[in-house]
Each structure stands twice: as structure tokens, then as C-alpha cells.
Design a protein around this motif. Structure first.
Motif, PDB file in Angstrom:
ATOM      1  N   PHE A  18       0.826  -1.246   0.085  1.00 25.76           N
ATOM      2  CA  PHE A  18      -0.125   0.041  -0.008  1.00 25.76           C
ATOM      3  C   PHE A  18       0.753   1.237   0.040  1.00 25.76           C
ATOM      4  CE2 PHE A  18      -2.176   3.436   2.487  1.00 25.76           C
ATOM      5  CZ  PHE A  18      -3.234   3.679   1.965  1.00 25.76           C
ATOM      6  N   ILE A  61       2.468   1.919  -3.354  1.00 28.05           N
ATOM      7  CA  ILE A  61       1.403   2.610  -4.206  1.00 28.05           C
ATOM      8  C   ILE A  61       1.249   4.103  -3.926  1.00 28.05           C
ATOM      9  CG2 ILE A  61      -1.016   2.729  -4.934  1.00 28.05           C
ATOM     10  CD1 ILE A  61      -1.031  -0.149  -4.427  1.00 28.05           C
ATOM     11  N   GLU A 107       1.199  10.570 -10.697  1.00 27.63           N
ATOM     12  CA  GLU A 107      -0.362  10.120 -10.443  1.00 27.63           C
ATOM     13  C   GLU A 107      -0.827   9.643 -11.667  1.00 27.63           C
ATOM     14  OE1 GLU A 107      -4.433  11.984  -8.968  1.00 27.63           O
ATOM     15  OE2 GLU A 107      -2.521  12.861  -8.229  1.00 27.63           O
ATOM     16  N   ALA A 126       0.108   5.906 -12.275  1.00 30.39           N
ATOM     17  CA  ALA A 126      -0.302   5.246 -11.331  1.00 30.39           C
ATOM     18  C   ALA A 126      -2.053   4.815 -11.847  1.00 30.39           C
ATOM     19  CB  ALA A 126      -0.536   5.727  -9.933  1.00 30.39           C
ATOM     20  N   TYR A 146      -4.812   1.472 -11.063  1.00 33.14           N
ATOM     21  CA  TYR A 146      -4.915   1.787  -9.416  1.00 33.14           C
ATOM     22  C   TYR A 146      -6.129   2.885  -9.153  1.00 33.14           C
ATOM     23  CZ  TYR A 146      -0.875  -0.621  -8.452  1.00 33.14           C
ATOM     24  OH  TYR A 146       0.258  -1.889  -8.428  1.00 33.14           O
ATOM     25  N   ASP A 147      -7.079   2.652  -8.177  1.00 33.49           N
ATOM     26  CA  ASP A 147      -8.173   3.683  -7.885  1.00 33.49           C
ATOM     27  C   ASP A 147      -7.348   4.563  -6.960  1.00 33.49           C
ATOM     28  OD1 ASP A 147     -10.225   5.166  -7.247  1.00 33.49           O
ATOM     29  OD2 ASP A 147     -11.453   3.607  -6.424  1.00 33.49           O
ATOM     30  N   VAL A 148      -6.971   5.701  -7.691  1.00 37.21           N
ATOM     31  CA  VAL A 148      -5.785   6.833  -6.909  1.00 37.21           C
ATOM     32  C   VAL A 148      -6.785   7.473  -5.764  1.00 37.21           C
ATOM     33  CG1 VAL A 148      -4.671   8.797  -7.143  1.00 37.21           C
ATOM     34  CG2 VAL A 148      -4.237   6.950  -8.952  1.00 37.21           C
ATOM     35  N   PHE A 161      -7.053   5.338  -2.567  1.00 35.93           N
ATOM     36  CA  PHE A 161      -5.645   5.184  -2.174  1.00 35.93           C
ATOM     37  C   PHE A 161      -5.454   6.589  -1.350  1.00 35.93           C
ATOM     38  CE2 PHE A 161      -4.825   1.433  -4.672  1.00 35.93           C
ATOM     39  CZ  PHE A 161      -4.213   0.685  -3.952  1.00 35.93           C
TER      40      PHE A 161
END
Length: 309
Positions: free
Chosen positions: A179, A182, A190, A193, A198-200, A203
Motif C-alpha cells: 500500500f 502505491i 499520479e 498510477a 489503481y483507484d488513486v 488510496f
């Protein structure tokens, strides 16, 4: 050396260094440093490892302090229950503010957090339960689990130390986990990512809540140490102080914010006797530190010895 070993060694080093402090240092000062060190480390999780600059972290620190102080004094709650309620309140508040703030980026994110934090400050001024400008004073420390008398400074010191080590361990575990990697990817790039699937926003929100929760833990503990909660805890100056601690110690480093907190609290404590000159002296010292340690004190030391975080 794997990351789990680094985590264990880091925690053991903290305990070894901080445990004997009660034998030769003013305990209330040491507890204040530990509380603000945890606050700065929690803030660094958001700024240093995720790249999100919040100017509203005083809302979590101060609201938890008020909740803990109110329940311990007015409702007769035990210290562990008071702290738990304060931490839960800061977690909920972090979820609400974070859900709104992460919709924006950069300076707009910072301004949203500042604006929402000022709303909390306004509530602290107006609500009858907070004591207005007087705050909540005379908060009893009580007995931890009904067994350990926290009115004894030595007992209180070990409790604050345990809280700091617990919070610091959570931060280290987060940073060195997948985690945490990420979060660093979001900080560095960003859009990349996002392109990796990835569900930015999710996170970011989780990190924001973790940071807010640990900030609340620091605020709740601080309210018991000094036995009061005041408007200073929720003022935007407090948000500025934690930014300064993080930058001074080393943004994006593990131990940097704790070192920065120690420097700032020490300057506030030991320069207070020179009156109005303390502001000038503090500013002069900060300028020297910024010029000499561009990456923060710990950041420069790490770079010199090529230590990886």
C-alpha cells in the motif's frame, strides 16, 4: 535487510533511545515532544509519502483533544475511553473532509483542507461544550484501565511513549507495505498510477483517514498530558507548525518529522524566556536550517550517508 527487519529494528531503536529519558529530562517537555512527533509523522504520511499538502490537520489534532478532554472531565470517562472517542472522532472527520478534499489537487487541495479546518475552529469558538476562549481546563488524567495512575508523571511518560511507538509502528508498517509503495507511486507520477489501474482517489482517501486518525491520537494524548484543550489546538497556526516540523526534519523520511518536532518544541520551550526576541531568534535558526539542510536535517544526513528510506 528486508522491510520487516527494518521495521523491527526501527521500533527497537526508538524504545532503546526514548525509554531512559525519564531519568534525566523534564518529563512534561519529553511528553510534549513525543505528542508532536507523532503528529508530524502522521502528517508526513500524507505529505511526504503521498504528495498531498494539507493545511487543515489542526482540525483532527484539536477536535480529538476537545473530545477527549470533554468526556474525561464532564462525563467521567477513563483515559483509554476518552482517547478512543477522540481518535474515532478524528477518523470520522478525516473521512468527511478527505472525501471532499481529494476531489481537488495541488494548492486547491490545500485550500479546501484549510477552509474546512477553519469551520472546525469556528465550532470550537461557538459551541458551549468547548469553553470558548478558555478551552477545557483541569482535565483529569485518571487511571489507565483502572490500574495505572496517570497523575504520576513517570507513569504518564511511559504511557505517552507507548502511544508514540504504537503510532510510529503503524506509520512504518504502512510505508513499507505494498500500500505504501502505491502511495509513493501516486506521489511520483499520479497519471502513471492511474494508467496502471489503481483507484488513486481511494488510496488517497485511505491515507488521509490514517493520517487524520493518528493526528487525533496525538491530540488526545496531548490533552491528557497538559490536562487541557484550547483553541490553539484547532487554530490554523497549528497546521502551519506541523508543516514546518515536517519540512525541517525531512519530508518523506521516516524519522525526519520526529526530529523536526523535537527542534521546534525545543526552540519554543527554551527561547520563551527572552520574550519578543524569541520570534526573531527562532526565525533566524529556521533560515539557517533551510539554507544548510535543503532536504531537512534527516534528509541531508541520509543523503550524505546514502541511506535509503
Amino acid at each position: 535487510m528486508n522491510k520487516s527487519t527494518k521495521l523491527l529494528y526501527g521500533i527497537l531503536l526508538l524504545i532503546a533511545v526514548l525509554l531512559p529519558l525519564q531519568d534525566f529530562i523534564y518529563l512534561v517537555f519529553a511528553m510534549k515532544v513525543l505528542c508532536f512527533a507523532l503528529f508530524a509523522c502522521a502528517f508526513n504520511l500524507l505529505l511526504g509519502f503521498t504528495g498531498l499538502l494539507s493545511f487543515g490537520h489542526a482540525a483532527f489534532f484539536g477536535s480529538a483533544a476537545y473530545i477527549t478532554a470533554y468526556f474525561c472531565k464532564e462525563m467521567g470517562a477513563s483515559p483509554e475511553i476518552g482517547i478512543l472517542l477522540g481518535v474515532l472522532s478524528s477518523a470520522v472527520l478525516g473521512l468527511l473532509i478527505g472525501a471532499l478534499a481529494i476531489r481537488r489537487q495541488g494548492i486547491y487541495f490545500a485550500m479546501v483542507t484549510l477552509a474546512l479546518s477553519q469551520m472546525i475552529y469556528f465550532l470550537a469558538v461557538q459551541l458551549p461544550y468547548t469553553g470558548g476562549e478558555d478551552g477545557i481546563q483541569g482535565v483529569p488524567r485518571g487511571a489507565l484501565f483502572g490500574l495505572i495512575d496517570l497523575s504520576n508523571d513517570v507513569h504518564m511518560y511511559y504511557f505517552v511513549l507507548a502511544v508514540f511507538v504504537f503510532g510510529f509502528a503503524i506509520i512504518m508498517r504502512t510505508v513499507y507495505s505494498p500500500f505504501g509503495q502505491i502511495l509513493k507511486a501516486i506521489r511520483e507520477n499520479e497519471p502513471r498510477a492511474i494508467s496502471l489501474g489503481y483507484d488513486v482517489d481511494r488510496f488517497k482517501l485511505i491515507c488521509f483517514v490514517i493520517s487524520a486518525t493518528l493526528s487525533g491520537l496525538a491530540g488526545s494524548t496531548k490533552s491528557l498530558v497538559f490536562q487541557l484543550a484550547t483553541l490553539t489546538d484547532v487554530h490554523w497556526h497549528m497546521s502551519g507548525e506541523v508543516v514546518l516540523m515536517t519540512l525541517l526534519g525531512g519530508m518523506g523520511t521516516i524519522f525526519g518529522p520526529a526530529v523536526g518536532a523535537g527542534i521546534v518544541v525545543s526552540l519554543q520551550n527554551y527561547l520563551a524566556n527572552i520574550g519578543s526576541w524569541s520570534t526573531i531568534a527562532t526565525g533566524f535558526i529556521f533560515v539557517i536550517c533551510v539554507l544548510a539542510f535543503r532536504r531537512g536535517v534527516v534528509g541531508e544526513i541520509s543523503a550524505f550517508f546514502k541511506i535509503k528510506h
